[in-house]
Design a protein around this motif. Structure first.
Motif, short mmCIF file in Angstrom:
data_model
loop_
_atom_site.label_atom_id
_atom_site.label_comp_id
_atom_site.label_asym_id
_atom_site.label_seq_id
_atom_site.Cartn_x
_atom_site.Cartn_y
_atom_site.Cartn_z
N VAL A 237 -6.79 -6.35 1.23
CA VAL A 237 -6.31 -5.24 0.39
C VAL A 237 -5.01 -5.62 -0.31
CG1 VAL A 237 -5.52 -2.84 0.39
CG2 VAL A 237 -7.44 -3.52 1.82
N LEU A 238 -4.13 -6.30 0.41
CA LEU A 238 -2.88 -6.75 -0.20
C LEU A 238 -3.14 -7.64 -1.41
CD1 LEU A 238 -0.41 -7.63 2.71
CD2 LEU A 238 0.05 -6.12 0.79
N GLY A 239 -4.05 -8.59 -1.28
CA GLY A 239 -4.30 -9.52 -2.37
C GLY A 239 -5.07 -8.91 -3.51
N VAL A 240 -6.20 -8.23 -3.18
CA VAL A 240 -7.10 -7.72 -4.22
C VAL A 240 -6.50 -6.50 -4.91
CG1 VAL A 240 -9.38 -6.74 -4.70
CG2 VAL A 240 -9.13 -8.62 -3.06
N VAL A 241 -5.99 -5.55 -4.13
CA VAL A 241 -5.54 -4.27 -4.69
C VAL A 241 -4.08 -4.31 -5.12
CG1 VAL A 241 -5.24 -1.80 -4.24
CG2 VAL A 241 -7.22 -3.02 -3.31
N THR A 242 -3.16 -4.67 -4.19
CA THR A 242 -1.73 -4.55 -4.50
C THR A 242 -1.21 -5.70 -5.35
OG1 THR A 242 -0.77 -5.74 -2.61
CG2 THR A 242 -1.51 -3.49 -2.23
N ALA A 243 -2.01 -6.73 -5.55
CA ALA A 243 -1.62 -7.81 -6.47
C ALA A 243 -2.58 -7.87 -7.65
CB ALA A 243 -1.57 -9.15 -5.73
N GLY A 244 -3.86 -8.16 -7.38
CA GLY A 244 -4.82 -8.31 -8.47
C GLY A 244 -4.94 -7.07 -9.34
N VAL A 245 -5.33 -5.95 -8.74
CA VAL A 245 -5.50 -4.71 -9.51
C VAL A 245 -4.18 -4.25 -10.11
CG1 VAL A 245 -6.15 -2.28 -9.37
CG2 VAL A 245 -7.51 -3.99 -8.18
N ALA A 246 -3.10 -4.36 -9.33
CA ALA A 246 -1.80 -3.86 -9.79
C ALA A 246 -1.32 -4.60 -11.04
CB ALA A 246 -0.78 -4.00 -8.67
N TYR A 247 -1.41 -5.93 -11.05
CA TYR A 247 -0.94 -6.68 -12.20
C TYR A 247 -1.85 -6.49 -13.42
CZ TYR A 247 2.96 -9.12 -10.01
OH TYR A 247 4.16 -9.42 -9.43
N VAL A 248 -3.16 -6.47 -13.20
CA VAL A 248 -4.08 -6.31 -14.33
C VAL A 248 -3.90 -4.95 -15.00
CG1 VAL A 248 -6.51 -6.09 -14.98
CG2 VAL A 248 -5.79 -7.94 -13.46
N THR A 249 -3.83 -3.89 -14.20
CA THR A 249 -3.63 -2.56 -14.78
C THR A 249 -2.25 -2.43 -15.40
OG1 THR A 249 -3.00 -1.74 -12.58
CG2 THR A 249 -5.28 -1.39 -13.28
N GLY A 250 -1.26 -3.13 -14.84
CA GLY A 250 0.08 -3.11 -15.42
C GLY A 250 0.11 -3.72 -16.81
N VAL A 251 -0.60 -4.84 -16.99
CA VAL A 251 -0.66 -5.46 -18.32
C VAL A 251 -1.38 -4.53 -19.29
CG1 VAL A 251 -1.50 -7.42 -19.66
CG2 VAL A 251 -0.60 -7.79 -17.36
N GLY A 252 -2.49 -3.93 -18.84
CA GLY A 252 -3.21 -3.01 -19.71
C GLY A 252 -2.36 -1.83 -20.13
N ALA A 253 -1.55 -1.31 -19.20
CA ALA A 253 -0.67 -0.19 -19.53
C ALA A 253 0.39 -0.61 -20.54
CB ALA A 253 -0.01 0.34 -18.26
N GLY A 254 0.98 -1.78 -20.34
CA GLY A 254 2.01 -2.26 -21.25
C GLY A 254 1.49 -2.45 -22.66
N ARG A 255 0.26 -2.96 -22.78
CA ARG A 255 -0.32 -3.17 -24.11
C ARG A 255 -0.54 -1.85 -24.84
NH1 ARG A 255 -3.13 -8.31 -24.28
NH2 ARG A 255 -1.66 -9.78 -23.34
N ARG A 256 -0.84 -0.79 -24.11
CA ARG A 256 -1.15 0.50 -24.74
C ARG A 256 0.09 1.37 -24.95
NH1 ARG A 256 -5.47 -1.18 -21.96
NH2 ARG A 256 -7.56 -0.64 -22.72
N LEU A 257 1.04 1.30 -24.02
CA LEU A 257 2.19 2.21 -24.08
C LEU A 257 3.44 1.57 -24.65
CD1 LEU A 257 1.95 3.94 -20.57
CD2 LEU A 257 1.15 4.82 -22.77
N GLY A 258 3.61 0.26 -24.44
CA GLY A 258 4.87 -0.39 -24.77
C GLY A 258 5.73 -0.51 -23.53
N ALA A 259 6.82 -1.26 -23.65
CA ALA A 259 7.64 -1.59 -22.49
C ALA A 259 8.39 -0.38 -21.93
CB ALA A 259 8.64 -2.69 -22.86
N ARG A 260 8.99 0.41 -22.81
CA ARG A 260 9.84 1.51 -22.33
C ARG A 260 9.04 2.58 -21.60
NH1 ARG A 260 13.39 3.90 -26.85
NH2 ARG A 260 11.41 4.79 -27.53
N PRO A 261 7.98 3.15 -22.19
CA PRO A 261 7.24 4.19 -21.46
C PRO A 261 6.61 3.66 -20.17
CG PRO A 261 6.70 4.25 -23.80
CD PRO A 261 7.46 2.98 -23.56
N SER A 262 6.04 2.46 -20.20
CA SER A 262 5.39 1.94 -18.99
C SER A 262 6.40 1.67 -17.88
CB SER A 262 4.59 0.67 -19.31
OG SER A 262 5.42 -0.34 -19.84
#
Length: 326
Positions: A237-262
């Motif tokens: 869970v640490l590797g798949v969810v708290t690293a893999g999913v967390a970083y991938v969704t973080g990049v997706g959020a940054g691309r859509r919202l920008g640095a400040r809102p995200s």
């Protein structure tokens, strides 16, 4: 300087970005309670971080390769960006935080680390001329007050060495949000996340081999939410969810919202961590922490509303900096 057409992002894009940002914050926050369970069985912080990032890289890397569709030119063009992402957003953030808590209490270290939204706003103002509006300043103030209450800094003491390490972690988190927002690199989000974690895992491995990051592990099961969980399941869970999913969704959020809102939505991680510690470890939050969580979330909402008003008032032909370092 990277540029993007402002083009008043569609409401659906903003909604998807907010959902991804919250998902990233919640999955990141899950790492704290899981790591605490491992610490109780003899795992060192360095070992937990190394395994977490390495497993995340192992899981996401194949998807990152597939996302390139056989075209490796974006990787070649962005080698320095990938190295910076892995070194700052992945390795430095983790290593500096755990180095900080060896010299000071966890609360002050987290307070300094999670001041990253203010650092992001300052960078965008000084580097890209994006002067913060009143809503942003008000949101920063509310979020800062809420953060102090959630972390419960009663009796906290500051150590100069610990503060320096915590500032290093803050720089890493700020780089994470700024690089995530670079929408025109040509790198798919999966490829950026995968490349960053591969670089980060390699750097953390070098720190472990050099003896700069102590690594000890245990095969004992972990006590979570009143149950005994096999150590391999916690690590998965640490590797798949708290690293893999967390970083991938973080990049997706940054691309859509920008640095400040995200970066402001990322503060949800603090509130989520308190709730998950309650559910998984039985650590009941105090009334002050609950009130702080409400104030912090109010600050996030204020910033989001201010950004939404700015988008509506900005002509569709306006071109703005994406808000990422050159």
């Amino acid at each position: 300087m990277s540029m993007m057409a402002h083009d008043a992002p569609r409401r659906s894009d903003v909604g998807a970005g907010l959902a991804l940002a919250v998902a990233s914050a919640v999955t990141f926050s899950l790492s704290g309670p899981l790591a605490a369970g491992l610490f109780a069985t003899g795992w060192s912080p360095g070992a937990v971080v190394l395994v977490r990032v390495a497993l995340g890289a192992l899981v996401v890397a194949p998807f990152g390769v597939v996302a390139l569709r056989g075209d490796w030119s974006p990787v070649r063009r962005n080698v320095r960006l990938l190295l910076a992402y892995g070194a700052l957003a992945v390795a430095a953030t983790q290593f500096c935080y755990f180095a900080a808590v060896q010299h000071m209490q966890v609360g002050p270290a987290l307070l300094i680390e999670y001041s990253s939204p203010a650092a992001v706003v300052t960078w965008l103002w000084l580097r890209h001329g994006q002067r913060p509006g009143r809503a942003t300043v008000g949101g920063i103030t509310l979020a800062a007050v809420g953060l102090v209450l959630v972390l419960d800094l009663t009796g906290a003491r500051l150590d100069p060495v610990g503060v320096a390490w915590a500032l290093g972690a803050m720089v890493g988190v700020s780089a994470y949000f700024l690089i995530n927002a670079r929408a025109h690199t040509g790198l798919p989000p999966l490829s950026l996340a995968a490349g960053g974690m591969v670089v980060g895992a390699a750097l953390l491995g070098l720190l472990a081999v050099a003896g700069l990051m102590p690594v000890t592990a245990s095969a004992e099961p972990v006590a979570l939410a009143g149950a005994v969980v096999p150590v391999w399941a916690v690590l998965a869970v640490l590797g798949v969810v708290t690293a893999g999913v967390a970083y991938v969704t973080g990049v997706g959020a940054g691309r859509r919202l920008g640095a400040r809102p995200s970066s402001f939505v990322g503060l949800v991680e603090v509130v989520s961590a308190v709730v998950l510690a309650w559910l998984l470890l039985g650590e009941l939050p105090s009334p002050v922490q609950l009130m702080g969580g409400a104030v912090l979330l109010a600050g996030v909402v204020v910033v989001q509303q201010g950004d939404a008003a700015t988008r509506r008032a900005t002509p569709r032909t306006t071109v703005e900096p994406v808000g990422a370092p050159d």
